[in-house]
Design a protein around this motif. Structure first.
Motif, mmCIF file in Angstrom:
data_model
loop_
_atom_site.group_PDB
_atom_site.id
_atom_site.type_symbol
_atom_site.label_atom_id
_atom_site.label_comp_id
_atom_site.label_asym_id
_atom_site.label_seq_id
_atom_site.Cartn_x
_atom_site.Cartn_y
_atom_site.Cartn_z
ATOM 1 N N GLY A 198 0.814 -1.207 0.000
ATOM 2 C CA GLY A 198 0.000 0.000 0.000
ATOM 3 C C GLY A 198 0.851 1.263 0.000
ATOM 4 O O GLY A 198 1.931 1.316 -0.581
ATOM 5 N N GLN A 199 0.326 2.313 0.659
ATOM 6 C CA GLN A 199 1.023 3.603 0.792
ATOM 7 C C GLN A 199 1.425 4.183 -0.564
ATOM 8 O O GLN A 199 2.491 4.801 -0.692
ATOM 9 N N GLU A 200 0.602 4.016 -1.566
ATOM 10 C CA GLU A 200 0.950 4.490 -2.909
ATOM 11 C C GLU A 200 1.100 6.007 -2.943
ATOM 12 O O GLU A 200 1.968 6.539 -3.647
ATOM 13 N N ASN A 201 0.251 6.719 -2.186
ATOM 14 C CA ASN A 201 0.338 8.183 -2.193
ATOM 15 C C ASN A 201 1.643 8.651 -1.547
ATOM 16 O O ASN A 201 2.253 9.628 -1.987
ATOM 17 N N VAL A 202 2.100 7.961 -0.512
ATOM 18 C CA VAL A 202 3.351 8.341 0.147
ATOM 19 C C VAL A 202 4.539 8.029 -0.763
ATOM 20 O O VAL A 202 5.484 8.818 -0.861
ATOM 21 N N LYS A 203 4.494 6.885 -1.421
ATOM 22 C CA LYS A 203 5.586 6.524 -2.341
ATOM 23 C C LYS A 203 5.664 7.509 -3.508
ATOM 24 O O LYS A 203 6.751 7.849 -3.969
ATOM 25 N N ARG A 204 4.509 7.971 -3.954
ATOM 26 C CA ARG A 204 4.481 8.984 -5.012
ATOM 27 C C ARG A 204 5.120 10.276 -4.506
ATOM 28 O O ARG A 204 5.924 10.891 -5.210
ATOM 29 N N ALA A 205 4.777 10.683 -3.284
ATOM 30 C CA ALA A 205 5.364 11.898 -2.708
ATOM 31 C C ALA A 205 6.871 11.761 -2.556
ATOM 32 O O ALA A 205 7.627 12.710 -2.801
ATOM 33 N N MET A 206 7.334 10.563 -2.168
ATOM 34 C CA MET A 206 8.771 10.337 -2.018
ATOM 35 C C MET A 206 9.485 10.366 -3.362
ATOM 36 O O MET A 206 10.615 10.838 -3.471
ATOM 37 N N GLU A 207 8.826 9.874 -4.386
ATOM 38 C CA GLU A 207 9.412 9.937 -5.730
ATOM 39 C C GLU A 207 9.586 11.385 -6.171
ATOM 40 O O GLU A 207 10.631 11.755 -6.731
ATOM 41 N N ILE A 208 8.598 12.211 -5.897
ATOM 42 C CA ILE A 208 8.697 13.638 -6.239
ATOM 43 C C ILE A 208 9.796 14.302 -5.422
ATOM 44 O O ILE A 208 10.590 15.093 -5.943
ATOM 45 N N ALA A 209 9.858 13.977 -4.121
ATOM 46 C CA ALA A 209 10.893 14.553 -3.260
ATOM 47 C C ALA A 209 12.281 14.189 -3.761
ATOM 48 O O ALA A 209 13.176 15.033 -3.837
ATOM 49 N N ALA A 210 12.480 12.927 -4.130
ATOM 50 C CA ALA A 210 13.780 12.478 -4.619
ATOM 51 C C ALA A 210 14.122 13.113 -5.966
ATOM 52 O O ALA A 210 15.276 13.468 -6.231
ATOM 53 N N ALA A 211 13.120 13.267 -6.818
ATOM 54 C CA ALA A 211 13.358 13.821 -8.155
ATOM 55 C C ALA A 211 13.762 15.286 -8.110
ATOM 56 O O ALA A 211 14.553 15.745 -8.943
ATOM 57 N N GLY A 212 13.208 16.040 -7.143
ATOM 58 C CA GLY A 212 13.499 17.476 -7.094
ATOM 59 C C GLY A 212 14.345 17.918 -5.922
ATOM 60 O O GLY A 212 14.621 19.100 -5.765
ATOM 61 N N GLY A 213 14.749 16.964 -5.046
ATOM 62 C CA GLY A 213 15.532 17.324 -3.870
ATOM 63 C C GLY A 213 14.735 18.081 -2.832
ATOM 64 O O GLY A 213 15.273 18.933 -2.119
ATOM 65 N N HIS A 214 13.440 17.770 -2.706
ATOM 66 C CA HIS A 214 12.544 18.522 -1.828
ATOM 67 C C HIS A 214 12.547 17.964 -0.400
ATOM 68 O O HIS A 214 12.690 16.758 -0.190
ATOM 69 N N ASN A 215 12.356 18.870 0.559
ATOM 70 C CA ASN A 215 12.177 18.462 1.954
ATOM 71 C C ASN A 215 10.769 17.900 2.142
ATOM 72 O O ASN A 215 9.834 18.290 1.443
ATOM 73 N N MET A 216 10.624 17.010 3.137
ATOM 74 C CA MET A 216 9.350 16.301 3.277
ATOM 75 C C MET A 216 9.090 15.962 4.743
ATOM 76 O O MET A 216 10.015 15.638 5.489
ATOM 77 N N ILE A 217 7.841 16.069 5.162
ATOM 78 C CA ILE A 217 7.444 15.653 6.505
ATOM 79 C C ILE A 217 6.260 14.705 6.393
ATOM 80 O O ILE A 217 5.335 14.938 5.613
ATOM 81 N N MET A 218 6.328 13.601 7.150
ATOM 82 C CA MET A 218 5.252 12.607 7.150
ATOM 83 C C MET A 218 4.531 12.653 8.495
ATOM 84 O O MET A 218 5.182 12.650 9.548
ATOM 85 N N ILE A 219 3.205 12.714 8.449
ATOM 86 C CA ILE A 219 2.394 12.769 9.661
ATOM 87 C C ILE A 219 1.513 11.522 9.693
ATOM 88 O O ILE A 219 0.755 11.263 8.749
ATOM 89 N N GLY A 220 1.636 10.755 10.754
ATOM 90 C CA GLY A 220 0.829 9.551 10.840
ATOM 91 C C GLY A 220 0.917 8.909 12.207
ATOM 92 O O GLY A 220 1.801 9.224 13.009
ATOM 93 N N SER A 221 0.016 8.005 12.472
ATOM 94 C CA SER A 221 -0.056 7.342 13.773
ATOM 95 C C SER A 221 1.094 6.354 13.938
ATOM 96 O O SER A 221 1.740 5.967 12.958
ATOM 97 N N PRO A 222 1.362 5.912 15.163
ATOM 98 C CA PRO A 222 2.434 4.938 15.392
ATOM 99 C C PRO A 222 2.195 3.651 14.605
ATOM 100 O O PRO A 222 1.077 3.154 14.525
ATOM 101 N N GLY A 223 3.251 3.149 13.995
ATOM 102 C CA GLY A 223 3.141 1.902 13.252
ATOM 103 C C GLY A 223 2.602 2.023 11.855
ATOM 104 O O GLY A 223 2.376 1.010 11.186
ATOM 105 N N SER A 224 2.400 3.240 11.378
ATOM 106 C CA SER A 224 1.852 3.409 10.022
ATOM 107 C C SER A 224 2.922 3.268 8.940
ATOM 108 O O SER A 224 2.600 3.219 7.753
ATOM 109 N N GLY A 225 4.193 3.230 9.325
ATOM 110 C CA GLY A 225 5.257 2.982 8.338
ATOM 111 C C GLY A 225 6.113 4.176 7.992
ATOM 112 O O GLY A 225 6.822 4.146 6.980
ATOM 113 N N LYS A 226 6.106 5.218 8.793
ATOM 114 C CA LYS A 226 6.860 6.440 8.461
ATOM 115 C C LYS A 226 8.371 6.181 8.413
ATOM 116 O O LYS A 226 9.045 6.535 7.442
#
Length: 511
Positions: A198-226
């Motif tokens: 799962g987590q397709e939306n997060v993986k997409r965001a990480m791909e964009i971050a890696a492609a452009g060198g962007h800073n990123m923050i993930m917000i989620g409950s414990p154990g969600s995979g951050k």
């Protein structure tokens, strides 16, 4: 007899030449001048013991040692070897030695063996620029210095070998840098996005971050995979260029983080300091400044897990490095600069209990607790983070599914293709390598928006109350999304996607 030996000292990530003048006169005193610290002054005892182990000794005369430039403080034990060799040469025990052609550095043990020292790579680079023929070092540092091409690097295990080399009693081969190291990729096989369910939306965001060198923050409950997702991000980053690898290695060399027999850091750093870290440990400093975690993550990732748990003062010192990509540390008599071109990846729970906005579990925080928790992170710091993404726990059906997700290698290919577009775009702009580094003039030049894009941005600015900096971040993200899609124009759908990555700017957060 007066002789001159050459060594080096590191300031920031650059080096200067230190001239060690040794003169032996009538008298009975050992004197070191030129602002030596205690470690340098104590070298007399190490040198005396090492020389006695090989049947030699410091002459019972007046030994004067001057370390020039005299107004620059000399620190550490790396001057043991050049001072010892200088004493032997001044006592005419090293006839016809080519001392003026070599920089000599190394710490002496009491038995005469050589110990590794810090900062040899910037010293070797500077020595080559100064016209020296080569450098003499402990064998543990030889591979590191051998990165410098067309420059002789000799690594020795014992002072006896150094003396034999200078006397030309025995031939030694210089260390050779293996160019195949640049082709190595030590990405951990255990870490791959194909294992993430799962987590397709997060993986997409990480791909964009890696492609452009962007800073990123993930917000989620414990154990969600951050944390799991963050640790896989290096597997999709593009390989380092030779320049990036050299600059990264210089920083780690100065900090003494190069492992024995290693030469060049070719994999992007991933630094994950604990939330109890101090300001100085994060940005660097001390009475004699050393690189901090931000600089050690240069050209790589700085991962801050549980961001609100960090001290507020520690988080605030991030603001300037994230904007300038450089850290300047000033002292009363000097200042040094360390590069800090990093991707900041942070993670946090949405509230103290961790279950605010959770799809199945109820948040039990008291009224106002969520807002208080989020307010630990200042608005100016959040403004400097391009991507805010919610990480929702994966459903059980997806977790138990045997379907394999897209592997890191496939995502990395798209990231590399997008970075190649940016490299071509910014070829004429020194120090700019990716979209996240664009300045306002470059935004106007490379991020032209049509009327539909502009109208969409205006609506977002008014509804979410975004700052001017957040406005720029959205445009930069849109440019990266366009590069991933191989589109020259920024389209409204790219703007819309970029706006979605501003979770903490929306209504509904903070209770």
């Amino acid at each position: 007899m007066l002789v001159k030996i050459f060594g080096g000292a590191v300031y920031g990530i650059n080096a200067i030449t230190i001239t060690i003048e040794v003169n032996i006169l009538w008298g009975a005193k050992f004197i070191i001048v030129g602002l030596p610290d205690n470690a340098v002054k104590e070298s007399q005892q190490r040198i005396d013991s090492a020389l006695r182990e090989i049947g030699l000794k410091i002459p019972g005369k007046r030994v004067i040692i001057n370390m020039a430039p005299a107004d620059v403080k000399k620190e550490g034990s790396a001057y043991d070897l050049p001072i010892g060799i200088g004493i032997l040469a001044a006592n005419e025990q090293l006839p016809d030695a080519d001392l003026e052609h070599y920089v000599i550095m190394g710490e002496l043990s009491l038995d005469g063996s050589l110990q590794a020292v810090k900062g040899v790579l910037p010293i070797a680079i500077h020595a080559k620029k100064e016209g020296f023929k080569g450098i003499i070092l402990p064998h543990q540092n030889a591979n590191e210095a051998a990165v410098v091409q067309d420059f002789e690097v000799y690594g020795f295990r014992h002072i006896n070998e150094v003396i034999a080399f200078l006397k030309k009693e025995k031939s030694f081969s210089p260390a050779v840098f293996d160019r195949k190291i640049m082709e190595q990729h030590s990405d951990n096989e255990l870490l791959d996005f194909k294992d993430v369910k799962g987590q397709e939306n997060v993986k997409r965001a990480m791909e964009i971050a890696a492609a452009g060198g962007h800073n990123m923050i993930m917000i989620g409950s414990p154990g969600s995979g951050k944390t799991m997702l963050a640790r896989r991000l290096p597997t999709i980053l593009p390989p380092m260029t030779t320049e990036e690898a050299l600059e990264t290695t210089k920083i780690h060399s100065v900090a003494g983080k190069i492992q024995n027999n290693n030469s060049l850091i070719v994999n992007r750093p991933f630094r994950s300091p604990h939330h109890t870290i101090s300001n100085v440990a994060l940005v660097g400093g001390g009475s004699w400044p050393q690189p901090g975690e931000i600089s050690l993550a240069h050209n790589g990732i700085l991962f801050l897990d549980e961001l609100p748990e960090f001290q507020r003062s520690v988080l605030e010192v991030l603001r300037q490095p994230l904007e300038d990509r450089m850290i300047s540390i000033s002292r009363s008599k000097f200042s040094v600069e360390y590069p800090a071109n990093i991707m900041l990846i942070a993670s946090m729970n949405p509230c103290p209990c961790g279950y605010y906005n959770h799809p199945t579990k109820e948040c039990n925080c008291p009224p106002g607790a969520v807002h208080k928790y989020l307010s630990k992170i200042s608005g100016p710091l959040l403004d400097r983070i391009d991507i805010h993404i919610e990480v929702v726990p994966v459903e059980l059906d997806k977790m138990t599914s045997n379907t394999e997700s897209e592997p890191s290698a496939a995502i990395r290919e798209r990231v590399i293709a997008a970075r190649e577009i940016q490299t071509a775009r910014f070829r004429e702009h020194q120090g700019i390598y990716c979209n996240a580094q664009m300045t306002s003039p470059l935004l106007k030049k490379y991020c032209l928006l049509d009327d539909r894009c502009t109208a969409l941005l205006k609506i977002a600015m008014q509804r979410f109350g975004l700052s001017a900096r957040a406005y720029d971040r959205i445009i930069k993200l849109s440019r990266t999304i366009a590069d991933l899609e191989h589109s020259e124009k920024i389209k409204p759908e790219y703007i819309a996607e970029a706006i979605q990555y501003r979770s903490l700017d929306r209504e509904g957060w903070g209770g």
